[in-house]
Design a protein around this motif. Structure first.
Motif, mmCIF file in Angstrom:
data_model
loop_
_atom_site.group_PDB
_atom_site.id
_atom_site.type_symbol
_atom_site.label_atom_id
_atom_site.label_comp_id
_atom_site.label_asym_id
_atom_site.label_seq_id
_atom_site.Cartn_x
_atom_site.Cartn_y
_atom_site.Cartn_z
ATOM 1 N N TRP A 74 0.435 -1.290 -0.506
ATOM 2 C CA TRP A 74 0.146 -0.420 -0.099
ATOM 3 C C TRP A 74 1.012 1.459 -0.012
ATOM 4 C CZ3 TRP A 74 -0.554 3.942 3.842
ATOM 5 C CH2 TRP A 74 -1.466 4.777 3.266
ATOM 6 N N ARG A 75 1.644 1.446 0.704
ATOM 7 C CA ARG A 75 2.956 2.332 0.493
ATOM 8 C C ARG A 75 3.318 2.883 -0.391
ATOM 9 N NH1 ARG A 75 7.143 1.840 4.909
ATOM 10 N NH2 ARG A 75 7.670 4.073 4.674
ATOM 11 N N VAL A 76 3.855 1.462 -1.390
ATOM 12 C CA VAL A 76 4.684 2.106 -2.539
ATOM 13 C C VAL A 76 3.099 2.455 -3.614
ATOM 14 C CG1 VAL A 76 5.464 0.947 -4.623
ATOM 15 C CG2 VAL A 76 6.170 -0.201 -2.148
ATOM 16 N N LYS A 77 2.140 2.088 -3.985
ATOM 17 C CA LYS A 77 1.451 1.779 -4.179
ATOM 18 C C LYS A 77 0.832 3.510 -4.332
ATOM 19 C CE LYS A 77 -1.210 -2.608 -5.114
ATOM 20 N NZ LYS A 77 -2.001 -3.582 -5.851
ATOM 21 N N THR A 78 0.938 4.043 -2.746
ATOM 22 C CA THR A 78 0.228 5.314 -2.554
ATOM 23 C C THR A 78 1.191 6.073 -2.906
ATOM 24 O OG1 THR A 78 -0.943 4.544 -0.689
ATOM 25 C CG2 THR A 78 0.036 7.011 -0.014
ATOM 26 N N LEU A 79 2.768 6.165 -3.067
ATOM 27 C CA LEU A 79 3.666 7.086 -3.442
ATOM 28 C C LEU A 79 3.455 7.230 -4.830
ATOM 29 C CD1 LEU A 79 6.242 8.974 -2.679
ATOM 30 C CD2 LEU A 79 7.565 7.393 -2.172
ATOM 31 N N LEU A 80 4.062 5.838 -5.537
ATOM 32 C CA LEU A 80 3.744 6.048 -7.014
ATOM 33 C C LEU A 80 1.836 6.921 -7.219
ATOM 34 C CD1 LEU A 80 4.696 2.713 -7.826
ATOM 35 C CD2 LEU A 80 6.273 4.355 -8.434
ATOM 36 N N GLY A 81 1.588 6.377 -6.295
ATOM 37 C CA GLY A 81 0.223 7.519 -6.766
ATOM 38 C C GLY A 81 0.405 8.815 -6.762
ATOM 39 N N ALA A 82 0.680 9.321 -6.123
ATOM 40 C CA ALA A 82 0.842 10.616 -5.285
ATOM 41 C C ALA A 82 0.872 11.521 -6.422
ATOM 42 C CB ALA A 82 1.703 11.009 -3.562
ATOM 43 N N PHE A 83 2.384 10.918 -7.318
ATOM 44 C CA PHE A 83 2.953 11.845 -8.286
ATOM 45 C C PHE A 83 2.155 10.950 -9.690
ATOM 46 C CE2 PHE A 83 6.306 11.280 -5.876
ATOM 47 C CZ PHE A 83 6.443 12.702 -5.658
ATOM 48 N N GLU A 84 1.305 10.840 -9.771
ATOM 49 C CA GLU A 84 0.153 10.424 -10.545
ATOM 50 C C GLU A 84 0.393 9.689 -11.911
ATOM 51 O OE1 GLU A 84 -2.337 14.087 -12.894
ATOM 52 O OE2 GLU A 84 -1.890 14.931 -9.926
ATOM 53 N N LEU A 85 0.880 8.126 -11.054
ATOM 54 C CA LEU A 85 1.784 7.438 -12.075
ATOM 55 C C LEU A 85 0.681 6.798 -12.382
ATOM 56 C CD1 LEU A 85 5.479 7.261 -10.860
ATOM 57 C CD2 LEU A 85 5.119 8.042 -13.034
ATOM 58 N N PRO A 86 0.621 5.894 -13.260
ATOM 59 C CA PRO A 86 -0.017 4.265 -13.245
ATOM 60 C C PRO A 86 0.628 3.656 -12.433
ATOM 61 C CG PRO A 86 1.113 4.645 -15.581
ATOM 62 C CD PRO A 86 1.773 6.351 -14.362
ATOM 63 N N LEU A 87 -1.066 2.767 -12.611
ATOM 64 C CA LEU A 87 -0.880 1.741 -11.242
ATOM 65 C C LEU A 87 -1.586 0.207 -11.759
ATOM 66 C CD1 LEU A 87 -2.014 3.352 -7.529
ATOM 67 C CD2 LEU A 87 0.528 3.044 -8.661
ATOM 68 N N THR A 88 -1.765 0.156 -12.751
ATOM 69 C CA THR A 88 -2.480 -0.420 -13.077
ATOM 70 C C THR A 88 -1.980 -1.562 -14.801
ATOM 71 O OG1 THR A 88 -4.498 0.320 -14.741
ATOM 72 C CG2 THR A 88 -4.202 -0.902 -11.988
ATOM 73 N N ALA A 89 -2.176 -2.008 -15.031
ATOM 74 C CA ALA A 89 -1.766 -2.951 -16.861
ATOM 75 C C ALA A 89 -2.735 -1.737 -18.083
ATOM 76 C CB ALA A 89 -1.155 -4.101 -16.871
ATOM 77 N N PRO A 90 -2.573 -1.452 -19.461
ATOM 78 C CA PRO A 90 -3.227 -1.043 -19.919
ATOM 79 C C PRO A 90 -4.264 -2.532 -19.742
ATOM 80 C CG PRO A 90 -0.945 -1.169 -20.902
ATOM 81 C CD PRO A 90 -0.847 -1.876 -19.600
ATOM 82 N N THR A 91 -5.609 -1.805 -20.161
ATOM 83 C CA THR A 91 -7.124 -2.135 -20.644
ATOM 84 C C THR A 91 -6.291 -3.596 -22.490
ATOM 85 O OG1 THR A 91 -8.277 -0.912 -19.758
ATOM 86 C CG2 THR A 91 -8.978 -1.737 -21.265
#
Length: 358
Positions: A289-306
């Motif tokens: 969760w901490r890793v996802k939160t920090l990446l997400g704070a910079f608006e980076l994609p967290l899931t693979a392309p559709t």
């Protein structure tokens, strides 16, 4: 200005980090073998910084090669065009190449330098966050191929890396965020205290506070210099720097080079690697969760392309440079601050994870 050294015996070189280094001609000139220079850059960077570099090189015989901007130009065709230009102007082994730009320009220039007349000197002057914290340091040079990213290249070290942090002021938000994926990577694989520092200083970093940026870039370069000094040609430890890249390179190849930025693909790859780690009970849910939160704070994609599931990923990952004995190897965290390279990721786990993410 802060300076640190990449310790590689006779091939050791400095990394200079500071504001307004593009206004310090004496800093650059000490690394020129002669007064013959060819600058490789792209159309965007040329408009922004070529005039400054021309001023730094006043009195020097300098040629500029200006490439189109984009990952799709990190290719054998671009490599050949630069080589042809060097031959046309009769460049010799006393000619110094300067890479002025991001990772594409740096990787391409380094590969040209490694190959032209079996090796000529080059200097890295990275202008993007991603290139400042990662690709300009360590001597990995390469071009892409439709079947795989960075599959054609060489290990070839620069004479120096000169990082002017003021260039980040002109960097678009999306490009800055892409660089942060590589920054966060260092914390995940190597330094939990640095990861916490990033969590605590994310707002100042988003605001491009120069003191914080210089501290952050210095730590990233310090970590990479330490790893490269211990394992220059990736026989073991250096492979940890590829966290997120096995998945990420597959995304870039599947989507078409340049549609996803390298750092965006790596961010998603880091998340997937952490989710593998959680399923194998190597990371806790709170760490992921901490890793996802920090990446997400910079608006980076967290899931693979559709639409990109197991079959699409594996088709590209089979061409990854870490493949041994036909087994795909991954860099998987074992907590925040440590990671391992392993081929012990079960097919069933991968199928479940990647098909669920699509």
């Amino acid at each position: 200005m802060n300076t640190l050294q990449v310790e590689l015996g006779e091939r050791s070189y400095p990394i200079h980090i500071g504001a307004n280094l593009l206004h310090q001609p004496d800093l650059l000139r000490q690394y020129l073998k002669t007064d013959k220079v060819v600058v490789i850059t792209n159309q965007v960077v040329d408009v922004l910084y070529a005039a400054l570099l021309r001023d730094m090189l006043d009195g020097v015989s300098v040629e500029f090669v200006v490439l189109p901007d984009g990952e799709q130009y990190k290719s054998l065709a671009s490599f050949e065009s630069i080589i042809s230009h060097l031959l046309e102007i009769q460049a010799a082994r006393d000619t110094t190449l300067i890479a002025l730009g991001g990772g594409v320009v740096g990787d391409l220039t380094g590969f040209v330098a490694a190959c032209y007349q079996r090796g000529i000197p080059f200097i890295q002057m990275p202008t993007t966050l991603l290139s400042q914290v990662d690709s300009s340091v360590g001597g990995k040079t390469a071009v892409n191929h439709p079947l795989g990213k960075n599959m054609i290249g060489a290990f070839y070290q620069p004479r120096a890396v000169i990082i002017d942090t003021m260039t980040l002021c002109s960097l678009p938000k999306r490009e800055f965020a892409a660089g942060m994926a590589e920054v966060i990577k260092y914390g995940v694989i190597y330094d939990d205290s640095f990861f916490r520092w990033l969590e605590e200083n994310q707002q100042g970093l988003k605001g491009k506070n120069q003191a914080l940026l210089q501290q952050m870039i210095h730590r990233c370069c310090e970590i990479k210099a330490d790893i490269v000094a211990k394992d220059e040609k990736e026989h073991g430890l250096r492979a940890l720097l590829n966290l997120g890249h096995t998945f990420g390179h597959a995304i870039e190849a599947e989507q078409g080079y340049g549609n996803w930025l390298h750092g965006e693909a790596v961010a998603t790859g880091i998340v997937l690697a952490c989710e593998v780690a959680q399923r194998k009970e190597w990371m806790t849910e709170s760490e992921v969760w901490r890793v996802k939160t920090l990446l997400g704070a910079f608006e980076l994609p967290l899931t693979a392309p559709t639409g990109m599931g197991y079959e699409q990923f594996v088709r590209h990952m089979k061409h990854d440079k870490k493949v041994q004995d036909s087994r795909i190897r991954f860099v998987i965290p074992t907590g925040i601050g440590s990671a391992v390279v392993t081929d012990e990721v079960e097919e069933a786990l991968l199928k479940d994870l990647l098909n669920a993410s699509s």
